[in-house]
Structure formats: structure tokens, C-alpha cells
Design an enzyme around this catalytic site. Sequence first.
Site, PDB file in Angstrom:
ATOM      1  N   ARG A  53     -16.203  -1.097   9.968  1.00 21.68           N
ATOM      2  CA  ARG A  53     -16.454  -2.528   9.793  1.00 21.68           C
ATOM      3  C   ARG A  53     -16.840  -3.137  11.143  1.00 21.68           C
ATOM      4  NH1 ARG A  53     -12.256  -4.923   9.465  1.00 21.68           N
ATOM      5  NH2 ARG A  53     -10.764  -3.238   9.305  1.00 21.68           N
ATOM      6  N   TYR A 194     -21.987   1.031   5.691  1.00 18.11           N
ATOM      7  CA  TYR A 194     -20.672   1.676   5.791  1.00 18.11           C
ATOM      8  C   TYR A 194     -19.536   0.880   5.154  1.00 18.11           C
ATOM      9  CZ  TYR A 194     -17.509   5.179   7.625  1.00 18.11           C
ATOM     10  OH  TYR A 194     -16.619   6.221   7.730  1.00 18.11           O
ATOM     11  N   GLY A 196     -16.388  -1.084   4.101  1.00 20.11           N
ATOM     12  CA  GLY A 196     -16.162  -2.474   3.748  1.00 20.11           C
ATOM     13  C   GLY A 196     -17.337  -3.403   4.052  1.00 20.11           C
ATOM     14  N   LYS A 203     -13.335  -5.350   0.657  1.00 21.21           N
ATOM     15  CA  LYS A 203     -12.835  -6.392   1.552  1.00 21.21           C
ATOM     16  C   LYS A 203     -13.522  -7.741   1.298  1.00 21.21           C
ATOM     17  CE  LYS A 203     -10.544  -3.146   3.707  1.00 21.21           C
ATOM     18  NZ  LYS A 203      -9.104  -2.963   3.493  1.00 21.21           N
ATOM     19  N   HIS A 223      -3.786  -7.740   1.466  1.00 20.32           N
ATOM     20  CA  HIS A 223      -4.145  -6.419   1.984  1.00 20.32           C
ATOM     21  C   HIS A 223      -2.899  -5.537   1.903  1.00 20.32           C
ATOM     22  CE1 HIS A 223      -5.923  -3.979   5.584  1.00 20.32           C
ATOM     23  NE2 HIS A 223      -6.353  -3.513   4.437  1.00 20.32           N
ATOM     24  N   SER A 245      -5.577  -1.891   8.768  1.00 23.10           N
ATOM     25  CA  SER A 245      -6.371  -0.710   8.451  1.00 23.10           C
ATOM     26  C   SER A 245      -5.958   0.460   9.351  1.00 23.10           C
ATOM     27  CB  SER A 245      -7.859  -0.992   8.682  1.00 23.10           C
ATOM     28  OG  SER A 245      -8.266  -2.082   7.903  1.00 23.10           O
ATOM     29  N   ALA A 246      -5.894   1.657   8.755  1.00 20.08           N
ATOM     30  CA  ALA A 246      -5.582   2.878   9.496  1.00 20.08           C
ATOM     31  C   ALA A 246      -4.184   2.875  10.130  1.00 20.08           C
ATOM     32  CB  ALA A 246      -6.660   3.169  10.551  1.00 20.08           C
ATOM     33  N   CYS A 247      -3.214   2.255   9.440  1.00 23.42           N
ATOM     34  CA  CYS A 247      -1.821   2.296   9.904  1.00 23.42           C
ATOM     35  C   CYS A 247      -0.926   2.967   8.867  1.00 23.42           C
ATOM     36  CB  CYS A 247      -1.309   0.892  10.204  1.00 23.42           C
ATOM     37  SG  CYS A 247      -1.988   0.185  11.705  1.00 23.42           S
ATOM     38  N   GLY A 248      -1.505   3.714   7.952  1.00 20.24           N
ATOM     39  CA  GLY A 248      -0.685   4.534   7.056  1.00 20.24           C
ATOM     40  C   GLY A 248      -0.400   3.942   5.683  1.00 20.24           C
ATOM     41  N   THR A 250      -2.208   4.315   2.948  1.00 18.45           N
ATOM     42  CA  THR A 250      -2.451   5.347   1.937  1.00 18.45           C
ATOM     43  C   THR A 250      -1.306   6.368   1.943  1.00 18.45           C
ATOM     44  OG1 THR A 250      -4.805   4.987   2.250  1.00 18.45           O
ATOM     45  CG2 THR A 250      -4.182   6.992   1.091  1.00 18.45           C
ATOM     46  N   ASN A 251      -0.802   6.702   3.131  1.00 20.87           N
ATOM     47  CA  ASN A 251       0.315   7.647   3.208  1.00 20.87           C
ATOM     48  C   ASN A 251       1.565   7.088   2.531  1.00 20.87           C
ATOM     49  OD1 ASN A 251      -1.295   9.398   4.653  1.00 20.87           O
ATOM     50  ND2 ASN A 251      -0.505   8.762   6.649  1.00 20.87           N
ATOM     51  N   ASP A 270      -4.498  -0.231  -1.049  1.00 15.01           N
ATOM     52  CA  ASP A 270      -5.160  -1.129  -0.083  1.00 15.01           C
ATOM     53  C   ASP A 270      -5.075  -2.616  -0.429  1.00 15.01           C
ATOM     54  OD1 ASP A 270      -6.607  -1.367   2.350  1.00 15.01           O
ATOM     55  OD2 ASP A 270      -8.461  -1.673   1.248  1.00 15.01           O
ATOM     56  N   ARG A 361     -14.043   8.946   6.315  1.00 20.24           N
ATOM     57  CA  ARG A 361     -13.362   8.487   5.101  1.00 20.24           C
ATOM     58  C   ARG A 361     -13.575   9.433   3.930  1.00 20.24           C
ATOM     59  NH1 ARG A 361     -10.374   3.357   5.312  1.00 20.24           N
ATOM     60  NH2 ARG A 361     -10.661   2.755   7.477  1.00 20.24           N
ATOM     61  N   ARG A 392       1.383  -1.249  13.975  1.00 24.44           N
ATOM     62  CA  ARG A 392       1.511  -0.093  14.852  1.00 24.44           C
ATOM     63  C   ARG A 392       1.998  -0.600  16.205  1.00 24.44           C
ATOM     64  NH1 ARG A 392      -1.260   4.995  15.041  1.00 24.44           N
ATOM     65  NH2 ARG A 392      -2.189   4.587  13.016  1.00 24.44           N
ATOM     66  N   GLU A 488       9.722  10.912   5.216  1.00 20.79           N
ATOM     67  CA  GLU A 488      11.019  10.425   5.698  1.00 20.79           C
ATOM     68  C   GLU A 488      11.111   8.898   5.614  1.00 20.79           C
ATOM     69  OE1 GLU A 488      13.127  12.598   5.900  1.00 20.79           O
ATOM     70  OE2 GLU A 488      12.252  14.449   6.714  1.00 20.79           O
TER      71      GLU A 488
HETATM   72  O1  SAT Z   1     -14.171  -0.073   5.801  1.00 23.79           O
HETATM   73  S1  SAT Z   1     -13.065  -0.680   5.037  1.00 23.79           S
HETATM   74  O2  SAT Z   1     -12.970  -2.089   5.328  1.00 23.79           O
HETATM   75  O3  SAT Z   1     -13.299  -0.503   3.614  1.00 23.79           O
HETATM   76  C1  SAT Z   1     -11.627   0.113   5.411  1.00 23.79           C
HETATM   77  C2  SAT Z   1     -10.695  -0.651   6.249  1.00 23.79           C
HETATM   78  O4  SAT Z   1     -11.023  -1.057   7.355  1.00 23.79           O
HETATM   79  O5  SAT Z   1      -9.544  -0.869   5.794  1.00 23.79           O
HETATM   80 MN    MN Z   2      -7.662  -1.768   4.188  1.00 19.33          MN
END
Ligand code: SAT
Ligand code: MN
Length: 577
Positions: A53, A194, A196, A203, A223, A245-248, A250-251, A270, A361, A392, A488
Site C-alpha cells: 500500500r 497491488y 489494498g 481496505k 480492522h 498490518s503484518a502484526c500477526g 492472520t496467525n 482482517d 502475499r 508491535r 502459546e
Molecule cells: O495490501 S493490504 O492493504 O490489502 C494488506 C494490509 O496492508 O493489511
Molecule cells: Mn489488514
Amino acid sequence: MCQPDRVEWANGSEAEYDRLTQLMVDTGMATKLNEKKRSHSYLFRSDPSDVARVENRTYIASTTQEQAGPTNNWIDPVELKKTMTKLYTGCMRGRTMYVIPFSMGPIGSPISKIGIEITDSPYVTANMHIMTRVGDDVLEVLGENGEFIPCLHSVGAPLAEGQQDVPWPCAPIEEKYIAHFPEENLIWSYGSGYGGNALLGKKCLALRIASNMARREGWMAEHMLILRLINPEGKRFHIAAAFPSACGKTNLAMLVPTIPGWKCECIGDDIAWMKIGADGRLYAINPEAGFFGVAPGTSMKSNPMAMRSLEKNSIFTNCALTDDQDIWWEGMDEPCDHAIDWKGHEWTAESGKAAAHPNARFTAPAAQCPVICEDWEDPAGVPIDIFVFGGRRTRTVPLVTQAFDFDHGVFMGAMAASETTAAALDVGQTLRRDPFAMLPFCGYNMADYWAHWFAMGDKLKDKAPAVFYVNWFRTSGEGRWLWPGFGENSRVLKWMCQRIEGNVGAQQTPIGNMPLEADFDLSGLDLPPEDFAELMEVDNEAFRRDVEDAEAYLAKFGDRVPPQLTTQLEALKARLG
Ligand code: SAT
Ligand code: MN
């Protein structure tokens, strides 16, 4: 205006998906992966300039700048439309225009919203097939004059007569615009293909435009991941958690609990749309149909359920290609010696370079997740018991804190900060305030958004979810992770559930309620007591500095800051002494 060579209506069928992916294989944009290893799946390499993004090129073009607020880029909508109309004129020459009717949320659900994306990217069209519900039935629900959100997208690379296309067409950064016109529920995106920036249901619609609609209509577009946790007695808890974004996210959404007897099911990873139900509780749906997850770091160890979700029917972007035509990325279970990297170059493990882009991704159908909740498409949604906020933070912020009440929780969410990640191209590597993980996604003045949160709390009263703040990323003085994370994290969620059940006590600190060591399940975990103490440590001096920083931050919003927020800040100051 766009002057495409052809127009095609997308119907969401498998035949259409196969035709588009074959077309992209033929033109060299896509690589078909080894059918035996990863059936019906494709790899794409973006242009190296178009990998995430672009927040500096993302605009909230409301009538006044005040409405967009100090955290959003703003251009006068009339002026922006003029600029973009010029760019859009003739922008699809030599290309096919795809018209994609899609539903965010189950088709026909009262909470769902319909969008129509017009794009000149077959890649976007294929991704929309996975991420949203595309098809003729959407048009049926829409009827002659139903409401929809118009989403216009172009990669911004018209082809002259006879001009050879490139594998990933896009426009230079200064011509990219990801524009939102909230008063008209309108999205215009130009120049990027690309994530979002281009999959406009995500988004742009489900957060930036939907946050405006939600405020007007009294609901919430957040979000947040959504999960169902089931305790050994079979009791269900629904948790919605906001992380940048990218802080886990999905995990956590697909977590496999390490504590015996507990089960986790995924509803979304998300975005959450939430409305107050007839019983006064807050109900959440996942408006999406797929996962657009960060690939690097995803493994059978860190997130087995994600790995199994992407075994087939998936799209990969900016991952590495192995010698046997499968995908690979840093942190995957098996090491890789040789591959073609995300830029399409020969790569060896000795090169010292990353084979996959850090924001590479996967796009995978949510229905393929082995722990997808049976109710994930229930149009009524699931009742939320717990909100979790976080970010984070390698320093200062303890593993878990519970808010004293909902307003205090709103304060915690509003003051959230996080170290930046590779999910945005242009934000640098720093600590930044990211309220409710919505900094890049709130489609109006952030201060008004905080007021909306307080207003929702006033409506929900004693039915409001309990609020917690977590930090999985605290490190020791020597820079070692203090908390193992992943599965954990179920221990932390268990404590939350026990707290709302009233089964465990807590220790009151200036920043919130924290676990008593005896109540926190560390059984079977090899965690030295010093580490636990360090994880839970509250350094009053550091939080006093944070309060000063918060005051400076809030000053940017002037008198729009809701009084409840100021009250909370003053109360924290008093508690810190
Ligand atoms: O590229 S996206 O906005 O879909 C992913 C993200 O930044 O959370
Ligand atoms: Mn996101």
C-alpha cells in the site's frame, strides 16, 4: 472515459477464473505452479516499485479537510476528480475492462454491502474472485435500483497500437492515487495493481468507505480479526482483535491453542463489520471471503492452518519459485538452496538476500481453512465478548492488560502505537501511533472516530465487550523475544475468558488490570520466572513519557478530541503520579 478495447462482465465462475489465469500465464504475467504440489495455483511477480500500500498516495477527499482530519491526506474532491479524470482518460486503451459485481459479506445479508469494481487488471479480477463474492447473483440482489459502491480502478498503463505489455503494468509513484470520496461512497484508484491499492473491496470499501457509512448509520467497520474460542466445558467466546498490518492478525485468527481442551475457530483475519443486535449485544461479520495474508514467516510451526488454507486454489504474489515449480518464502519450514526470487532472478541461499519480498502475499479462499468456523457466513454474525487491541512494541508495553471499563478500553485503543512493518511502502521504520490499527484505514477525522467509539459504548452499556491490550513482541534487554507467541497466545486468551467469567482476580496497576501470576496458565511452558516478570513489568516512568507524547499527539486534533478521551488521559496521569 477509460476507452478500453473490450468490456467483460465478471460472473465469478470457475470457468472465468481459469480463462483469466490461463490468459495471464500466456502473457507471462503468471506462473502456473506444480499441479501435484499446489493444485490450481499461480505465482505473480509485481513491479519492484509496486509492492505494498502507498499511504502517501492514499486520499480521503471529503468536502472539507477538517472532515478528513490530520491523519489523512486530503485533496479537494473537485480538484482531485479533475486530476484523476485526466489520468483516467484513455487509460485502458489496448486493455480489457472487467466489470466485477461483488458482495462484501454473504450475498443478500442485511449487513452486507454491494460494490462494483471496474478494473483493467485480470490479476485484480482473479483476486476479487477469492477475496469477495463475485457473480450474477450479486446483480440479482442489486435489482434495478439497489445501492452499490462504485469502485474504479486502473493500473494506469495504456498500450499504444502494437505496444508490447509488461508483466506487471503500473504507473510511477507520483501518478498513483488511491482516492476515496466518502460523501458519495465512491472509490477511484489509479496506478497501482497491488493488494489494498487495487482490490478495492478490502481496505478502500470495507474500511475507509464503510467506516464513514458505519458512523452515519450507527455501526462499526474495524480492522479486526474475528475468532471463536471454545473452552474445555464447551463454552464459546467470540473475540475481535485489532492489530496493524503484518502484526500477526492472520496467525491469531487461526491459532492452534497449546493449552489442553481449548479450541479456536476462525471467522475472519482482517476486517469486522459490527452491528448492535436485537438483544443489545454487538454482532460481527467478516465481509471478506478470502485471506490476503503476509507470506514470509508463515510456516507449519507458526501458522499450520494458514499453510493448509493455501495448499490449492491460491494466488501468490512476490514469493520465490522453487526448482520444482512451487512457492517458497523466508521462514517456511524447509530451507531452500536455489530458487527464482520475487524479482525473477536466480537466487541461492548464500546470496544473503531475501528470496521473497517481505510483503509477499498469499490469496486463499477462507472456506479452505481447516478451522473455519461453521458460522463464519451466518448473516446474523457472532456476538462479540472481547475486544483486543495491540501493536508491535519491543519495549515498555506488557504482555496483557485489561481495561478498567469500556471507556478506558477506548482510550487504550485510541492511544495504540506500533513499530512499522513492510505492509506499507512509504512509512519508514519507526514507532507510530496507530489508533485501533485504523491509522491507514479510517476514512474520516480520527477524533470523530474516537467519539464514535465512545458513542457505541454508551449504546452498548453493560453489554459492551470487555477490552484488553496485548503485546506479543516485547524483548529483553539483549533483544531476545520474551514471549513465544503463536499457539502459546492461547494462554493470554484463556486469562481474558476467565476474567470475563469472573473466575480469576487481577492486580490493579496504573495502566490497567493485570494477571496475578498464580492465575495465569504457564503449565507445560518453559518460561523462566524472570522472563514472565519482565513481560509483565510496568515502568511508570516510561508511561509518564508516553502520556507526554500522547498529549502532543492529541493537540493535533484540537477541540475535536472527545472529552471522554481527555478524562481518561487525566485519570491515567493521576494514577501514574
Ligand atoms: O495490501 S493490504 O492493504 O490489502 C494488506 C494490509 O496492508 O493489511
Ligand atoms: Mn489488514
